[in-house]
Write a protein that holds these residues in place. Structure first.
Motif, PDB file in Angstrom:
ATOM      1  N   GLY A  99      26.754  28.511  33.631  1.00  0.00           N
ATOM      2  CA  GLY A  99      26.047  29.705  34.077  1.00  0.00           C
ATOM      3  C   GLY A  99      26.114  29.928  35.570  1.00  0.00           C
ATOM      4  O   GLY A  99      25.333  30.714  36.117  1.00  0.00           O
ATOM      5  N   THR A 100      27.082  29.291  36.232  1.00  0.00           N
ATOM      6  CA  THR A 100      27.144  29.339  37.690  1.00  0.00           C
ATOM      7  C   THR A 100      28.094  30.390  38.240  1.00  0.00           C
ATOM      8  O   THR A 100      27.983  30.781  39.396  1.00  0.00           O
ATOM      9  CB  THR A 100      27.567  27.971  38.250  1.00  0.00           C
ATOM     10  OG1 THR A 100      28.803  27.569  37.621  1.00  0.00           O
ATOM     11  CG2 THR A 100      26.505  26.922  37.962  1.00  0.00           C
ATOM     12  N   VAL A 101      29.061  30.832  37.430  1.00  0.00           N
ATOM     13  CA  VAL A 101      30.069  31.772  37.910  1.00  0.00           C
ATOM     14  C   VAL A 101      30.353  32.815  36.822  1.00  0.00           C
ATOM     15  O   VAL A 101      30.522  32.476  35.651  1.00  0.00           O
ATOM     16  CB  VAL A 101      31.387  31.068  38.288  1.00  0.00           C
ATOM     17  CG1 VAL A 101      32.392  32.088  38.840  1.00  0.00           C
ATOM     18  CG2 VAL A 101      31.155  29.958  39.301  1.00  0.00           C
ATOM     19  N   VAL A 102      30.430  34.071  37.247  1.00  0.00           N
ATOM     20  CA  VAL A 102      30.878  35.187  36.414  1.00  0.00           C
ATOM     21  C   VAL A 102      32.103  35.784  37.092  1.00  0.00           C
ATOM     22  O   VAL A 102      32.149  35.884  38.316  1.00  0.00           O
ATOM     23  CB  VAL A 102      29.779  36.258  36.290  1.00  0.00           C
ATOM     24  CG1 VAL A 102      30.274  37.452  35.474  1.00  0.00           C
ATOM     25  CG2 VAL A 102      28.511  35.677  35.684  1.00  0.00           C
ATOM     26  N   VAL A 103      33.111  36.173  36.301  1.00  0.00           N
ATOM     27  CA  VAL A 103      34.297  36.800  36.891  1.00  0.00           C
ATOM     28  C   VAL A 103      34.613  38.107  36.185  1.00  0.00           C
ATOM     29  O   VAL A 103      34.230  38.333  35.035  1.00  0.00           O
ATOM     30  CB  VAL A 103      35.535  35.882  36.853  1.00  0.00           C
ATOM     31  CG1 VAL A 103      35.305  34.625  37.676  1.00  0.00           C
ATOM     32  CG2 VAL A 103      35.938  35.542  35.423  1.00  0.00           C
ATOM     33  N   GLY A 104      35.358  38.970  36.902  1.00  0.00           N
ATOM     34  CA  GLY A 104      35.727  40.251  36.330  1.00  0.00           C
ATOM     35  C   GLY A 104      36.520  41.089  37.299  1.00  0.00           C
ATOM     36  O   GLY A 104      37.341  40.583  38.062  1.00  0.00           O
ATOM     37  N   ARG A 105      36.258  42.377  37.288  1.00  0.00           N
ATOM     38  CA  ARG A 105      36.965  43.320  38.149  1.00  0.00           C
ATOM     39  C   ARG A 105      35.971  44.283  38.787  1.00  0.00           C
ATOM     40  O   ARG A 105      34.907  44.568  38.237  1.00  0.00           O
ATOM     41  CB  ARG A 105      37.982  44.131  37.346  1.00  0.00           C
ATOM     42  CG  ARG A 105      37.325  45.065  36.332  1.00  0.00           C
ATOM     43  CD  ARG A 105      38.321  45.998  35.670  1.00  0.00           C
ATOM     44  NE  ARG A 105      37.644  46.902  34.733  1.00  0.00           N
ATOM     45  CZ  ARG A 105      38.230  47.888  34.089  1.00  0.00           C
ATOM     46  NH1 ARG A 105      39.526  48.108  34.266  1.00  0.00           N
ATOM     47  NH2 ARG A 105      37.558  48.669  33.268  1.00  0.00           N
ATOM     48  N   SER A 106      36.340  44.792  39.953  1.00  0.00           N
ATOM     49  CA  SER A 106      35.585  45.812  40.659  1.00  0.00           C
ATOM     50  C   SER A 106      36.550  46.935  40.993  1.00  0.00           C
ATOM     51  O   SER A 106      37.671  46.686  41.450  1.00  0.00           O
ATOM     52  CB  SER A 106      34.967  45.221  41.926  1.00  0.00           C
ATOM     53  OG  SER A 106      34.130  46.145  42.590  1.00  0.00           O
ATOM     54  N   LEU A 107      36.159  48.185  40.744  1.00  0.00           N
ATOM     55  CA  LEU A 107      37.068  49.323  40.876  1.00  0.00           C
ATOM     56  C   LEU A 107      36.849  50.071  42.182  1.00  0.00           C
ATOM     57  O   LEU A 107      35.728  50.477  42.508  1.00  0.00           O
ATOM     58  CB  LEU A 107      36.887  50.292  39.715  1.00  0.00           C
ATOM     59  CG  LEU A 107      37.625  49.940  38.422  1.00  0.00           C
ATOM     60  CD1 LEU A 107      37.033  48.708  37.758  1.00  0.00           C
ATOM     61  CD2 LEU A 107      37.601  51.113  37.454  1.00  0.00           C
ATOM     62  N   ILE A 108      37.942  50.239  42.904  1.00  0.00           N
ATOM     63  CA  ILE A 108      37.943  50.993  44.149  1.00  0.00           C
ATOM     64  C   ILE A 108      38.056  52.477  43.808  1.00  0.00           C
ATOM     65  O   ILE A 108      38.783  52.850  42.881  1.00  0.00           O
ATOM     66  CB  ILE A 108      39.128  50.563  45.029  1.00  0.00           C
ATOM     67  CG1 ILE A 108      39.060  49.061  45.316  1.00  0.00           C
ATOM     68  CG2 ILE A 108      39.186  51.358  46.329  1.00  0.00           C
ATOM     69  CD1 ILE A 108      40.304  48.515  45.986  1.00  0.00           C
ATOM     70  N   PRO A 109      37.375  53.363  44.536  1.00  0.00           N
ATOM     71  CA  PRO A 109      37.568  54.799  44.285  1.00  0.00           C
ATOM     72  C   PRO A 109      39.048  55.162  44.346  1.00  0.00           C
ATOM     73  O   PRO A 109      39.766  54.768  45.255  1.00  0.00           O
ATOM     74  CB  PRO A 109      36.780  55.449  45.425  1.00  0.00           C
ATOM     75  CG  PRO A 109      35.721  54.442  45.779  1.00  0.00           C
ATOM     76  CD  PRO A 109      36.367  53.104  45.585  1.00  0.00           C
ATOM     77  N   GLY A 110      39.531  55.869  43.337  1.00  0.00           N
ATOM     78  CA  GLY A 110      40.944  56.206  43.264  1.00  0.00           C
ATOM     79  C   GLY A 110      41.692  55.426  42.207  1.00  0.00           C
ATOM     80  O   GLY A 110      42.830  55.754  41.877  1.00  0.00           O
ATOM     81  N   GLY A 111      41.083  54.346  41.674  1.00  0.00           N
ATOM     82  CA  GLY A 111      41.675  53.657  40.541  1.00  0.00           C
ATOM     83  C   GLY A 111      42.144  52.245  40.754  1.00  0.00           C
ATOM     84  O   GLY A 111      42.401  51.531  39.790  1.00  0.00           O
ATOM     85  N   ALA A 112      42.326  51.791  42.003  1.00  0.00           N
ATOM     86  CA  ALA A 112      42.736  50.405  42.219  1.00  0.00           C
ATOM     87  C   ALA A 112      41.628  49.456  41.777  1.00  0.00           C
ATOM     88  O   ALA A 112      40.443  49.812  41.764  1.00  0.00           O
ATOM     89  CB  ALA A 112      43.090  50.176  43.686  1.00  0.00           C
ATOM     90  N   GLN A 113      42.020  48.231  41.389  1.00  0.00           N
ATOM     91  CA  GLN A 113      41.052  47.259  40.881  1.00  0.00           C
ATOM     92  C   GLN A 113      41.188  45.933  41.636  1.00  0.00           C
ATOM     93  O   GLN A 113      42.306  45.483  41.911  1.00  0.00           O
ATOM     94  CB  GLN A 113      41.285  47.013  39.388  1.00  0.00           C
ATOM     95  CG  GLN A 113      41.165  48.266  38.545  1.00  0.00           C
ATOM     96  CD  GLN A 113      41.468  48.010  37.078  1.00  0.00           C
ATOM     97  OE1 GLN A 113      41.249  46.911  36.568  1.00  0.00           O
ATOM     98  NE2 GLN A 113      41.973  49.019  36.386  1.00  0.00           N
TER      99      GLN A 113
END
Length: 343
Positions: A99-113
């Motif tokens: 329960g110490t780390v979560v991972v994923g993606r964050s989206l930049i305006p315009g579509g880059a991730q």
């Protein structure tokens, strides 16, 4: 996953040694289906992984309709994990069993991730990527804090990536001669599951050892392309194989022998997304019209349906070693709702 997915107990390692033979009948056990809480004003969401403490991660939209990375604790309380500074939305794909780390993606305006890791209180850290990256995601993280995922740039070729607990970046190699690869899961032994893609676009399922050495898994006879989605701590891998546009669920034994997992009776295709240390596999079963039902296969390969919140489509994305499964099901009005199955 997830995945995402492993209780580190010797009793389950023994259970995973059962023979893996595909079945064609369904189990009589019916799990309890629960919808997970949405964000205030939100209408939809997905759950992608559940750890052995019962914490769930995924995304849910807010009152403005924007998807936010979220964490549900074992009591079902939902927390918005936020985004990297300046970004508009995010998705959380995996939480480790500590329960110490979560991972994923964050989206930049315009579509880059951008790939991101969060602490459970919602503090985000951007993970490094190769020069020229436009899209990158972190898909899985183990209890040591090692994460894996992919990146791609203007050339459209995927690179399989691994990040150390200190966020140092390394690239996992494709099979010799292949120009692309992607990583989807890492277990607590450091084994990574994913695929390598040749110049013609055909995928081969691969595992990477903790030292980064790549190994090709055997495919099903007559199939065109295949990939590995997850690997348990006991060495069982699962994924998907394709004949034309039809997906087939596959499980590989720790020795690397593949077996197709049968869809639900009457269905024509299936996909496997996660596996736990007891050998339970989850994913979906598809009918000829393209409808999906969430499904789990027991250690003998027997499928059973996981009923959705309504009669609409459902898929399962993550399973922990207590047998709790998470994914989505279609709600009234067609919204996708984060869903948990227990029992």
């Amino acid at each position: 996953m997830t995945t995402r997915l492993a209780l580190r107990a010797a009793t389950l390692a023994a259970a995973a040694a059962l023979a893996l033979t595909a079945g064609t009948t369904t189990s009589s056990a019916v799990p309890r289906t629960d919808g997970l809480a949405l964000l205030p004003g939100g209408t939809s969401g997905f759950a992608f992984d559940v750890n052995n403490k019962g914490s769930v991660v995924g995304h849910a939209n807010d009152a403005t309709g924007v998807n936010r990375a979220v964490l549900w604790d074992a009591r079902g309380t939902v927390t918005d994990l936020g985004t990297l500074p300046g970004d508009t939305s995010a998705t959380a794909y995996t939480i480790n069993d500590r329960g110490t780390v979560v991972v994923g993606r964050s989206l930049i305006p315009g579509g880059a991730q951008r790939p991101v890791r969060w602490t459970p209180d919602g503090t985000p850290t951007e993970l490094p990527t190769p020069a020229g990256t436009t899209v990158s995601r972190a898909y899985s993280v183990n209890d040591s804090g090692v994460a894996v995922g992919f990146s791609t740039g203007a050339d459209g070729l995927y690179k399989a990536l691994r990040w150390s607990p200190g966020c140092a970046l390394s690239q996992l190699p494709a099979l010799p001669g292949d120009p692309a690869a992607g990583a989807g899961w890492i277990n607590n032994r450091g084994t990574v599951a994913g695929y390598s893609k040749n110049a013609a676009g055909a995928m081969s399922a691969v595992l990477w050892n903790a030292d980064g050495a790549v190994r090709k898994l055997a495919g099903l006879s007559g199939h065109d392309s295949y990939q590995a989605s997850a690997v348990s701590d006991t060495g069982t891998a699962v994924g998907n194989s394709y004949t034309g546009t039809t997906s087939h669920a596959v499980r590989w034994s720790p020795a690397g022998a593949p077996v197709e997992l049968a869809p639900l009776p009457g269905d024509t295709g299936a996909a496997a997304y996660g596996v736990n240390d007891a050998g339970v596999v989850i994913g979906f079963s598809a009918d000829a019209a393209g409808g999906h039902r969430a499904v789990k296969w027991d250690a003998n390969g027997t499928p059973s349906a996981l009923p959705g919140l309504t009669a609409g489509s459902a898929e399962a994305f993550g399973v922990n070693d207590w047998g709790t499964v998470v994914g989505f099901s279609t709600g009234t009005g067609g919204a996708t709702l984060p869903t948990q199955w227990k029992g």
